[in-house]
Design a protein around this motif. Structure first.
Motif, short mmCIF file in Angstrom:
data_model
loop_
_atom_site.label_atom_id
_atom_site.label_comp_id
_atom_site.label_asym_id
_atom_site.label_seq_id
_atom_site.Cartn_x
_atom_site.Cartn_y
_atom_site.Cartn_z
N UNK A 44 0.84 -1.19 0.00
CA UNK A 44 0.00 0.00 0.00
C UNK A 44 0.88 1.25 0.00
N UNK A 45 0.29 2.35 -0.42
CA UNK A 45 0.98 3.63 -0.48
C UNK A 45 0.09 4.73 0.08
N UNK A 46 0.70 5.79 0.63
CA UNK A 46 -0.11 6.96 0.99
C UNK A 46 -0.71 7.57 -0.28
N UNK A 47 -1.89 8.16 -0.14
CA UNK A 47 -2.52 8.79 -1.29
C UNK A 47 -1.69 9.94 -1.84
N UNK A 48 -0.80 10.51 -1.01
CA UNK A 48 0.04 11.62 -1.47
C UNK A 48 1.07 11.17 -2.49
N UNK A 49 1.40 9.88 -2.53
CA UNK A 49 2.39 9.38 -3.49
C UNK A 49 1.77 9.10 -4.86
N UNK A 50 0.43 9.06 -4.93
CA UNK A 50 -0.25 8.74 -6.18
C UNK A 50 -0.73 10.00 -6.88
N UNK A 51 -0.75 9.96 -8.21
CA UNK A 51 -1.31 11.05 -9.00
C UNK A 51 -1.87 10.48 -10.30
N UNK A 52 -2.75 11.25 -10.90
CA UNK A 52 -3.38 10.81 -12.13
C UNK A 52 -2.53 11.20 -13.34
N UNK A 53 -2.33 10.26 -14.23
CA UNK A 53 -1.63 10.49 -15.48
C UNK A 53 -2.58 10.02 -16.58
N UNK A 54 -3.32 10.97 -17.13
CA UNK A 54 -4.37 10.60 -18.07
C UNK A 54 -5.49 9.92 -17.33
#
Length: 406
Positions: A331-341
């Motif tokens: 799992x990852x913190x939501x801060x490490x994720x971003x939308x790419x397309x």
């Protein structure tokens, strides 16, 4: 001399060029890196809840009357079919207005006159009976001497029996008039007279239908109650459950048997529970911000030892955390994720260089997300990728974190 100037300016130019090159030379971006590792991941729904006795019995008045003052207090123990909660007496008559008073007096006088008439009718019937008896005796005496026919005797006997029946009818009519007079006089009974006769009245004892404790008293003082009016609520505080109202969008994720953690209930430590059922209907509720929300009640049963929550009662507030999913995952913190397309992405650090990586996201809670594909245990991920982090950018470690956020 000229050569020295040329050398001087050449050196100065080289120094300036080196300074400019140094100023614009790409520098490593300081970042925090997460090392991917499996950890316990929990998806939960948190909401305020309220305790309630599972079976609450509302004791109501079976008839309209005056309820005596309830001497019991909230929390007192009652036994089924033994404890008398209150007694209901007949209510006092109302005060008559002038028109009703005159009408009631007139009805009494009419009833008195009717009784006098019925008495006179009885007296006339008795006189007729006396004469019929004499006629019957005379007819029988004459028949012995064959002075009159048998038909005359039969008619005398018929008349005698008719007069007996007439007396009984007149006596019954007189009794009816007595009752009518009594009923008419009852209309004139004042509240003061009713109060003076209260000690001789009959009353209806209202007993507790079940054993338990008094949870609420609706009418403690003496007063008139209507049939069906609530008197007290009775229940067993040892048989508690928790009612949690969730948004309908959250309630569809809740299933029977899911684990529940209960906190902020006022006692030491957290309590444990389990989802018993989700009610099949919703209702509208206005939030503190004035927004209408569709809510659904979820019923939670306590599984902790009763000794640990014995101080809880009916209607106590607490916080309930319903575990809708949990497991050992990456799992990852939501801060490490971003939308790419249309896809989720992260930046992975490889040889101190940032590389874009697409990932698949599974379960999510308010802080973290499950990574189902795209990353492996041991890989390092940028925890807070800013606008300076891009594909191929050199990275400089600022702080190393574990994948579970510790």
């Amino acid at each position: 001399m000229m050569m020295r100037r040329i050398i001087l300016w050449t050196v100065l130019g080289l120094i300036a060029a080196a300074g400019i090159a140094y100023a614009f030379w790409p520098r490593p971006v300081p970042v925090d890196l997460l090392t991917m590792a499996k950890s316990h991941f929990v998806v939960s729904i948190e909401e305020e809840g309220e305790t309630r006795v599972r079976d609450v019995f509302k004791l109501s008045a079976p008839v309209t009357g005056r309820s005596q003052r309830i001497s019991l207090e909230v929390g007192d123990h009652v036994e089924a079919n033994k404890t008398v909660v209150t007694r209901i007496e007949p209510i006092d008559p109302s005060i008559l207005d002038v028109r009703s008073q005159v009408r009631a007096v007139a009805e009494v006088r009419a009833a008195e006159a009717a009784r006098v008439h019925a008495g006179a009718e009885l007296e006339r019937a008795r006189v007729g009976l006396k004469y019929a008896r004499i006629e019957l005796e005379r007819s029988r005496s004459l028949k012995k001497n064959n002075t009159i026919s048998q038909l005359t005797v039969d008619k005398a006997e018929e008349n005698f029996k008719t007069q007996i029946a007439a007396v009984k009818v007149a006596e019954a009519a007189l009794k009816m008039r007595d009752f009518d007079l009594e009923r008419a006089r009852a209309q004139l009974i004042s509240p003061q007279e009713a109060v003076s006769q209260r000690q001789t009245r009959q009353f209806l004892p209202i007993r507790s239908p079940v054993s338990g404790k008094i949870l609420q008293i609706f009418q403690k003082s003496e007063g008139v109650v209507q049939a069906g009016g609530a008197l007290v609520e009775i229940g067993d505080p040892r048989d508690l459950e928790i009612e949690v109202d969730l948004l309908s969008s959250d309630a569809v994720r809740v299933e029977k048997g899911q684990r529940v953690e209960i906190s902020n209930w006022g006692g030491v430590g957290d309590l444990k529970g389990v989802v018993k059922r989700t009610e099949p209907f919703g209702y509208k509720k206005v939030s503190a911000l004035g927004i209408e929300e569709q809510r659904v009640n979820v019923i939670v049963g306590l599984t902790s030892k009763p000794e640990s929550w014995k101080r809880l009662g009916h209607g106590y507030q607490l916080d309930a955390k319903i575990i809708v999913w949990e497991g050992e995952v990456l799992s990852l913190p939501l801060t490490a994720l971003f939308r790419k397309g249309e896809r989720w992405a992260v930046f992975v650090a490889e040889n101190d260089t940032a590389h874009l990586r697409y990932v698949e996201v599974g379960q999510r809670n308010g802080l973290r997300a499950e990574i189902t594909s795209g990353l492996k245990a041991g890989e390092k991920v940028v925890s807070h990728p800013g606008d300076r982090v891009a594909e191929g950018v050199r990275l400089e470690l600022r702080q190393a974190l574990s994948g579970n956020g510790n």
